[in-house]
Structures are given as C-alpha cells and as structure tokens.
Design an enzyme around this catalytic site. Structure first.
Site, short mmCIF file in Angstrom:
data_model
loop_
_atom_site.label_atom_id
_atom_site.label_comp_id
_atom_site.label_asym_id
_atom_site.label_seq_id
_atom_site.Cartn_x
_atom_site.Cartn_y
_atom_site.Cartn_z
N GLU A 189 17.50 -37.49 15.85
CA GLU A 189 17.79 -35.94 16.34
C GLU A 189 16.67 -35.67 17.58
OE1 GLU A 189 16.46 -33.67 13.13
OE2 GLU A 189 18.39 -34.12 12.06
N ARG A 227 37.21 -30.60 31.90
CA ARG A 227 38.65 -31.12 31.88
C ARG A 227 39.38 -30.57 30.73
NH1 ARG A 227 40.38 -34.84 35.36
NH2 ARG A 227 39.12 -35.73 37.02
N HIS A 236 35.93 -28.38 37.58
CA HIS A 236 37.28 -29.14 37.64
C HIS A 236 38.33 -27.87 37.92
CE1 HIS A 236 40.50 -31.67 36.94
NE2 HIS A 236 40.95 -30.87 35.86
N HIS A 257 29.27 -20.29 40.49
CA HIS A 257 29.87 -21.54 40.66
C HIS A 257 29.72 -22.08 42.39
CE1 HIS A 257 34.25 -23.56 41.12
NE2 HIS A 257 33.18 -24.55 40.96
N ASP A 303 47.23 -33.77 44.86
CA ASP A 303 48.14 -33.04 44.01
C ASP A 303 48.12 -31.40 44.52
OD1 ASP A 303 46.13 -31.46 42.45
OD2 ASP A 303 45.75 -33.26 41.22
N LYS A 342 52.32 -35.52 42.31
CA LYS A 342 52.16 -36.68 40.99
C LYS A 342 52.65 -36.03 39.65
CE LYS A 342 47.32 -35.92 40.01
NZ LYS A 342 46.00 -36.51 40.46
N THR A 356 37.58 -42.99 35.64
CA THR A 356 38.06 -44.38 35.75
C THR A 356 38.68 -44.88 37.01
OG1 THR A 356 40.30 -43.71 34.97
CG2 THR A 356 38.41 -44.14 33.09
N SER A 368 21.86 -12.62 47.95
CA SER A 368 23.37 -12.93 47.84
C SER A 368 23.29 -14.58 47.75
CB SER A 368 24.06 -12.51 48.96
OG SER A 368 25.48 -13.40 48.93
N VAL A 369 24.17 -15.22 46.65
CA VAL A 369 24.25 -16.57 47.01
C VAL A 369 25.72 -16.95 47.66
CG1 VAL A 369 24.95 -18.81 45.48
CG2 VAL A 369 23.28 -17.02 44.44
#
Length: 328
Positions: A45, A102, A136, A150, A175, A198, A231, A314-315
């Site tokens: 743990e 994902r 993603h 984000h 894509d 694709k 991968t 502000s970001v």
C-alpha cells in the site's frame, strides 16, 4: 514569460511519477519543492506523509498518471487526501498527462467511462482544481465539477518546427478527429494541410485501415500530429502510407510519449525521420533512440500557468500572446 514571484502561501510538491519535470518547474518559479515522503508499506500500500506545515497554503502538486497508471493515480489521490487533512487552503493537481483519457466513452456494451470516474475520484479526494495538457478529447473538461484548466503543447511543438524551417512541409492530421489540432499547427507554421481517413476494427479498434488521403503530399515533408504515441502502430502505418503516396520521411509531433510495447521498434523505421515530443511523461535515455526522439520541455508553460492561477490572472492569455486561440 515569468515576471511575478509567488506569494508566501505557495507550495509546489511533486509525486514520484515525473520528479524531474517538477524540479524544472520549481527552478523556473524560483521556489523549492515541498517536503513529502512517499513510499510503500510492507504490504505494497502507498504511504504518504507531508513533512512540513501546509496549513492555509495553496498547494500545486505535479503528478502525471502515466505508466504505471494505477500506482501513479493512487499516489496522486492519497497525496491530495493527506494535503486536505493537513489543512491546505487549496489543492491544484497538475496532471501533465491525464491517464484513462482514452476511456472517455463506451466503445461497446457494458464498459465503464473511466475518464469520468477519475475526475470524480480527484474531486472526492479533495482537489480544488486540475490542470492538464492536451487531453485525448477536450470534452473531458466537462467531466469535472471543479475548475479544470486544459493547456496545450501546440505552440511548444510548432515553434520547434518553425525554427527548424522544414522545407516543402505539409501538416498531416492522422484522422478527422485531429483536423482542428492540425489546423492550429498549419496556421502557426504557414503550411498546407492534409487529412488522413482511417477505419478501425477488431477488439478496442486495434486494426487500422487507411482508406483515403485528402491533400497533396507527394514530394513534400509531412509533419504528422497527434496527442500521444502508445504502441506506435497507427503512427507507423500512417508514415508508411504517406511514403507510399510519394512523401518524404515524416516528422511526428506528439504531446505525450507513452511509448509502450513495440513502439520503439516501430519508431526506428526510416519512414519517420524524427519524433518530437514533450516531457509530460519522463523518457529514459534508451527511449530517445540516439536522438531520433526529440524531447522539448513543457516546464515553462506549466510554470506560467501555475503563476497565473496563483495570482488569479487569465491562463488563456498565455496562448493569446502566442497568437493561438485556445479555450483554456
């Protein structure tokens, strides 16, 4: 550019997932990393102890949830809980790579939406705000009931190619889902745009078939963009398809170098001349393939975002100053 210094009630901490990035952020901000002890109990743990008083302070905790994803995620949650119980005033989780992103929707019946679960867990653990880079899909922002900033590595990556002055280049979206991201690259670099189409099949969409290429690539040097390489199967097939269409060996530009399984063997293929990425995930030297994998630092962007959040500024302005409209 970092102009203001942090206030007294500021603390920057690092988990074990990417301590080098956290140290670089600390150096940019001119602060020391907070003292925390993280390690396993004999039963495996995770044990966390904050080794300094953080009562009433604003905490910024750097911990991507990269491989091993479950261990790093659990460490992040437990550390947030420890900080909340130590009476931190506010806890901002800086998650450069947001694992489980994902799994943002069901692809078949009886599946979880794990990205939403992770958002809930972070909130329940005690995070008051989350910062991530190149999710993603941007819709994951809506999974959070707390503020979620984000950020994007687009300008960091695109400026590298701008300085490199890629001759006869073309930006390629792998894509349709990456078309908007590719447009941002094309605008910054002043290059034409091509889009690949694709079709995925099989379990988890592992089999990929390219059925169409929209745009001129013959005799050009492609810059293929995406959010991550896991991968490397898709990006390898894309680069081969571009070569078969008469393109030069491709540059590949990604934010997150997951690089698991057969990825490194695939990236060695000469159809790809260079893979340009960031240090949202730590890359050991052996994965740099003797310089073929070029790693850019995302620390200046995160340091600027942290400073702006801390000073209630502000970001989004960070990207507007870089001539990029990005809805943080």
């Amino acid at each position: 550019m970092i102009e203001q210094k942090v206030r007294e009630n500021f603390r920057l901490f690092a988990g074990r997932a990417n301590p080098a990035l956290a140290q670089e952020i600390a150096a940019t901000l001119g602060v020391e990393l907070g003292k925390v002890s993280i390690g396993p109990f004999p039963n495996s743990e995770t044990r966390v102890q904050i080794e300094e008083s953080i009562r009433g302070t604003d905490i910024y905790l750097v911990q991507p949830t990269c491989e091993p994803a479950n261990e790093n995620l659990m460490e992040l949650l437990i550390t947030i809980d420890a900080m909340k119980r130590a009476s931190a005033q506010q806890i901002t989780a800086i998650i450069p790579y947001f694992g489980y992103a994902r799994q943002d929707h069901k692809t078949t019946g009886r599946e979880p939406i794990s990205a939403k679960l992770v958002a809930n867990l972070l909130t329940t653990a005690g995070a008051n705000r989350v910062v991530a880079i190149d999710l993603h899909v941007p819709q994951i922002q809506a999974f959070f009931d707390i503020p979620m900033d984000h950020l994007t590595a687009v300008t960091t990556l695109a400026n590298y190619f701008k300085e490199k002055q890629v001759e006869n280049g073309v930006v390629v979206a792998p894509d349709a889902g990456r078309a908007k991201l590719a447009e941002k690259y094309a605008d910054i670099l002043g290059l034409p745009l091509a889009i690949m189409h694709k079709r995925r099949s099989g379990v988890d969409g592992q089999r990929v078939e390219f059925v169409e290429l929209v745009g001129e690539v013959e005799g050009k040097t492609p810059i293929v963009i995406d959010d991550e390489i896991a991968t490397g199967g898709s990006i390898h097939q894309q680069a081969k398809a571009l070569a078969e269409a008469g393109a030069n060996p491709a540059y590949v530009s990604i934010a997150h170098p997951v690089l698991v399984g057969p990825a490194l063997e695939r990236l060695k293929d000469p159809v790809m001349r260079e893979i340009v990425t960031t240090n949202t995930i730590p890359i050991p030297r052996e994965k740099e393939l003797n310089g073929k994998v070029k790693v850019l630092s995302i620390a200046p962007l995160l340091a600027e975002a942290i400073l702006r959040i801390h000073h209630h500024r502000s970001v989004s302005q960070v990207f507007l100053e870089q001539k990029l409209i990005f809805p943080v």
